[in-house]
Design an enzyme around this catalytic site. Structure first.
Site, PDB file in Angstrom:
ATOM      1  N   HIS A 128      34.115  -4.798 -19.988  1.00 14.66           N
ATOM      2  CA  HIS A 128      35.010  -4.640 -18.723  1.00 14.66           C
ATOM      3  C   HIS A 128      36.353  -4.539 -19.143  1.00 14.66           C
ATOM      4  O   HIS A 128      36.971  -4.984 -20.250  1.00 14.66           O
ATOM      5  CB  HIS A 128      34.937  -5.906 -17.967  1.00 14.66           C
ATOM      6  CG  HIS A 128      35.509  -5.644 -16.344  1.00 14.66           C
ATOM      7  ND1 HIS A 128      36.751  -5.471 -16.077  1.00 14.66           N
ATOM      8  CD2 HIS A 128      34.612  -5.413 -15.222  1.00 14.66           C
ATOM      9  CE1 HIS A 128      36.434  -5.611 -14.840  1.00 14.66           C
ATOM     10  NE2 HIS A 128      35.338  -5.125 -14.294  1.00 14.66           N
TER      11      HIS A 128
ATOM     12  N   ASP B 108      27.495  -5.741 -13.177  1.00 11.46           N
ATOM     13  CA  ASP B 108      26.413  -4.825 -12.907  1.00 11.46           C
ATOM     14  C   ASP B 108      25.084  -4.965 -13.632  1.00 11.46           C
ATOM     15  O   ASP B 108      24.006  -4.534 -13.589  1.00 11.46           O
ATOM     16  CB  ASP B 108      26.849  -3.314 -13.436  1.00 11.46           C
ATOM     17  CG  ASP B 108      27.661  -2.924 -12.470  1.00 11.46           C
ATOM     18  OD1 ASP B 108      27.689  -2.952 -11.139  1.00 11.46           O
ATOM     19  OD2 ASP B 108      28.717  -2.110 -12.886  1.00 11.46           O
TER      20      ASP B 108
HETATM   21  N1  ACO Z   1      28.781  -0.885 -25.552  1.00 12.72           N
HETATM   22  C1  ACO Z   1      28.996  -0.775 -26.949  1.00 12.72           C
HETATM   23  N2  ACO Z   1      30.421  -0.747 -26.943  1.00 12.72           N
HETATM   24  C2  ACO Z   1      31.282  -0.932 -26.073  1.00 12.72           C
HETATM   25  C3  ACO Z   1      30.880  -1.234 -25.084  1.00 12.72           C
HETATM   26  C4  ACO Z   1      29.443  -1.197 -24.446  1.00 12.72           C
HETATM   27  N3  ACO Z   1      29.160  -1.490 -23.074  1.00 12.72           N
HETATM   28  N4  ACO Z   1      31.890  -1.365 -24.019  1.00 12.72           N
HETATM   29  C5  ACO Z   1      33.085  -1.363 -24.658  1.00 12.72           C
HETATM   30  N5  ACO Z   1      32.561  -1.135 -26.094  1.00 12.72           N
HETATM   31  C6  ACO Z   1      33.342  -0.815 -27.342  1.00 12.72           C
HETATM   32  C7  ACO Z   1      34.161   0.419 -27.211  1.00 12.72           C
HETATM   33  O1  ACO Z   1      33.465   1.414 -28.081  1.00 12.72           O
HETATM   34  C8  ACO Z   1      35.578  -0.170 -28.106  1.00 12.72           C
HETATM   35  O2  ACO Z   1      35.281  -0.172 -29.595  1.00 12.72           O
HETATM   36  P1  ACO Z   1      36.290   0.213 -30.487  1.00 12.72           P
HETATM   37  O3  ACO Z   1      37.459  -0.600 -30.409  1.00 12.72           O
HETATM   38  O4  ACO Z   1      35.400   0.256 -32.040  1.00 12.72           O
HETATM   39  O5  ACO Z   1      36.843   1.745 -30.192  1.00 12.72           O
HETATM   40  C9  ACO Z   1      36.024  -1.451 -27.587  1.00 12.72           C
HETATM   41  O6  ACO Z   1      34.598  -1.939 -27.181  1.00 12.72           O
HETATM   42  C10 ACO Z   1      36.603  -1.588 -26.536  1.00 12.72           C
HETATM   43  O7  ACO Z   1      36.224  -0.866 -25.595  1.00 12.72           O
HETATM   44  P2  ACO Z   1      36.989   0.190 -24.379  1.00 12.72           P
HETATM   45  O8  ACO Z   1      36.004   1.438 -23.924  1.00 12.72           O
HETATM   46  O9  ACO Z   1      38.016   0.744 -24.954  1.00 12.72           O
HETATM   47  O10 ACO Z   1      37.358  -0.479 -23.112  1.00 12.72           O
HETATM   48  P3  ACO Z   1      37.626  -0.095 -21.665  1.00 12.72           P
HETATM   49  O11 ACO Z   1      38.235  -1.279 -20.948  1.00 12.72           O
HETATM   50  O12 ACO Z   1      38.383   1.192 -21.969  1.00 12.72           O
HETATM   51  O13 ACO Z   1      36.351   0.194 -20.990  1.00 12.72           O
HETATM   52  C11 ACO Z   1      34.324  -0.129 -19.833  1.00 12.72           C
HETATM   53  C12 ACO Z   1      35.729  -0.654 -20.178  1.00 12.72           C
HETATM   54  C13 ACO Z   1      34.605   1.279 -19.206  1.00 12.72           C
HETATM   55  C14 ACO Z   1      33.617  -0.906 -18.815  1.00 12.72           C
HETATM   56  C15 ACO Z   1      33.300  -0.061 -21.125  1.00 12.72           C
HETATM   57  O14 ACO Z   1      33.148  -1.383 -21.634  1.00 12.72           O
HETATM   58  C16 ACO Z   1      32.022   0.597 -20.643  1.00 12.72           C
HETATM   59  O15 ACO Z   1      31.695   1.731 -20.935  1.00 12.72           O
HETATM   60  N6  ACO Z   1      30.990  -0.299 -20.435  1.00 12.72           N
HETATM   61  C17 ACO Z   1      29.800   0.299 -20.028  1.00 12.72           C
HETATM   62  C18 ACO Z   1      29.649   0.684 -18.790  1.00 12.72           C
HETATM   63  C19 ACO Z   1      29.788  -0.495 -17.593  1.00 12.72           C
HETATM   64  O16 ACO Z   1      28.922  -1.484 -17.906  1.00 12.72           O
HETATM   65  N7  ACO Z   1      30.636  -0.360 -16.791  1.00 12.72           N
HETATM   66  C20 ACO Z   1      30.683  -1.339 -15.556  1.00 12.72           C
HETATM   67  C21 ACO Z   1      32.085  -1.917 -15.401  1.00 12.72           C
HETATM   68  S1  ACO Z   1      32.315  -3.071 -14.359  1.00 12.72           S
HETATM   69  C22 ACO Z   1      32.324  -2.380 -12.874  1.00 12.72           C
HETATM   70  O17 ACO Z   1      32.917  -1.185 -12.980  1.00 12.72           O
HETATM   71  C23 ACO Z   1      32.041  -3.110 -11.661  1.00 12.72           C
END
Ligand code: ACO
Length: 429
Positions: free
Chosen positions: A306, A363
């Protein structure tokens, strides 16, 4: 004494005031930066940018705290109803009994949609995504409820807010009924908000349908948990569109479209797709955890991570408990839930997820609950939209009441071609 930040830039020292919120959140006010220096701030993805001050919702992502108008989400989840929470968010305080009765009755009296709108449903392809239908039909409400000069702006806003709250469940349920070829069921205004929605989704004219109170209770809980989440992508979109003074219907339509994406509300649908894939392909949860960790693969664990919560999402904790309760009471055993639990346990122990503070988000479990209720996977994000609507309305209202509010218009740093020649088409290479 108020705090001041100093910025050394282009040979001068600029003083920037620090704004401190009621929970001691601090922000550097850069609103005069460009005027004083010609520089702007650059913050890809708005990771550090506060777009506004707001009195609606407080989140502490590090501590896993979520409060609406100061009231902890755990308390509202246990003691409130969705319409009461909607009132709290939009009006800024808990209603008295008389105010709640008036508001509830008003919402009840606006549940029907214009008969002509029903014909729109015939024009959509049978397999149209329900979020596309939801956005289209909500947008069309502007054509049925045009601004009425007899009403003040406040009265118009309040009426349109009630119309949206009342009609969104009807619009959503009609989209589902259309997709399965069943007759559209009219709302029943003696029923509660959640009961009525379930009735419109699952009853038919051919048989008596009793709404299951356990489902009503669970739906009420889910809608409360989704009702607001401060400046997320869809809410920021609603504020952005509201800033142009477009109608509330237009702003909410934009919010619905923003919510649809898989990085936002679309994730609950993707969680079920992911769990189903894991069940069908087999190979254990470790295989998928490894895939999620592999930077060469595009795979992410849907329902994990998140932007704001770097701790357990407090909503996920409540939903997990509700999920267990609902499945037990409905005597449902779902292999996807078993996989979900196994996955959660393994991910929470894995250093990759621990280091990056990736926890299950709202979610992760909501999809399993919706599935148990009989809501089709493709409509999960619609459920999210039903829940998020009061938050969107509250933010649009808050924005419009801000003294001296301006159209939201970010700037950019241009990185394209410098001034170039127009080459006539016969000379282009
Ligand atoms: N699975 C694997 N790796 C992940 C995940 C995941 N679900 N989420 C984040 N990471 C990793 C990224 O690859 C990144 O790794 P790095 O530092 O080695 O590059 C690190 O964790 C940080 O993640 P970011 O993508 O930079 O975090 P950001 O805050 O931009 O994104 C997001 C948050 C979009 C929710 C992301 O975690 C994601 O895509 N999750 C899956 C989709 C999801 O569940 N979305 C619902 C969000 S809740 C909502 O909208 C109600």
């Amino acid at each position: 004494m108020s705090e001041i930040a100093e910025l050394k830039l282009a040979g001068q020292t600029i003083e920037l005031p620090v704004v401190i919120g009621t929970e001691n959140e601090k922000g550097v006010d850069v609103s005069n930066l460009r005027a004083k220096t010609g520089y702007i701030t650059l913050d890809n993805g708005y990771m550090n940018t506060g777009a506004c001050t707001s009195a609606i919702t407080f989140i502490d992502g590090e501590k896993g705290i979520l409060r609406y108008r100061g009231i902890p989400i755990e308390v509202l989840a246990e003691r409130s109803t969705f319409l009461e929470v909607a009132y709290l968010l939009i009006e800024g305080k808990l209603p008295t009994q008389a105010e709640l009765d008036y508001f509830t009755n008003r919402v009840r009296r606006h549940t029907m949609i214009h008969e002509d709108i029903k014909r729109f449903y015939d024009g959509f392809p049978r397999d149209a995504h329900p979020m596309a239908i939801l956005a289209s039909v909500v947008s069309s409400l502007s054509t049925f409820y045009q601004h009425d000069d007899q009403r003040s702006e406040d009265e118009q806003f309040s009426l349109n807010a009630v119309r949206l709250l009342a009609k969104l469940p009807t619009i959503a349920a009609y989209a589902y009924k259309k997709s399965i070829g069943q007759p559209l069921m009219y709302p029943q205004n003696h029923m509660s908000y959640c009961e009525n929605f379930l009735h419109m989704m699952f009853s038919t004219p051919a048989e008596h349908y009793e709404v299951d109170p356990v489902m009503t209770e669970t739906l009420n809980l889910l809608l409360i948990l989704h009702a607001d989440h401060e400046q997320n992508c869809s809410t920021s979109t609603v504020r952005m569109v509201s800033s142009s003074k477009a109608s509330l219907f237009a702003a909410i339509t934009a919010g619905i479209c923003a919510l649809w994406g898989p990085r936002h509300g679309g994730a609950n649908e993707e969680v079920i797709d992911m769990l189903t894939q894991m069940r069908n392909e087999g190979g254990g949860v470790k295989k998928y955890i490894d895939m999620a960790k592999d930077k060469n693969s595009n795979f992410k664990l849907m329902g994990f991570g998140h932007r704001v919560y770097k701790n357990f999402d407090p909503r996920a904790k409540i939903i997990k408990a509700a999920c267990d309760k609902l499945l037990a009471r409905m005597k449902i055993s779902d292999p996807l839930l078993d996989i979900a639990k196994e996955l959660e346990e393994a991910a929470l122990k894995d250093p990759y997820f621990v280091e990056r503070k990736l926890y299950p988000n709202v979610d992760f479990y909501s999809g399993i609950i919706y599935k148990a209720m009989g809501i089709p996977t493709v409509a999960f994000t619609v459920m999210f939209a039903l829940g998020r609507l009061p938050g969107w309305i509250a933010h649009s209202k808050e924005y419009s009441k801000e003294p001296g509010n301006k159209i939201n218009r970010p700037r950019q740093i241009y990185i394209g071609e410098p001034q170039s020649e127009y080459v006539s088409v016969d000379k282009r290479k």
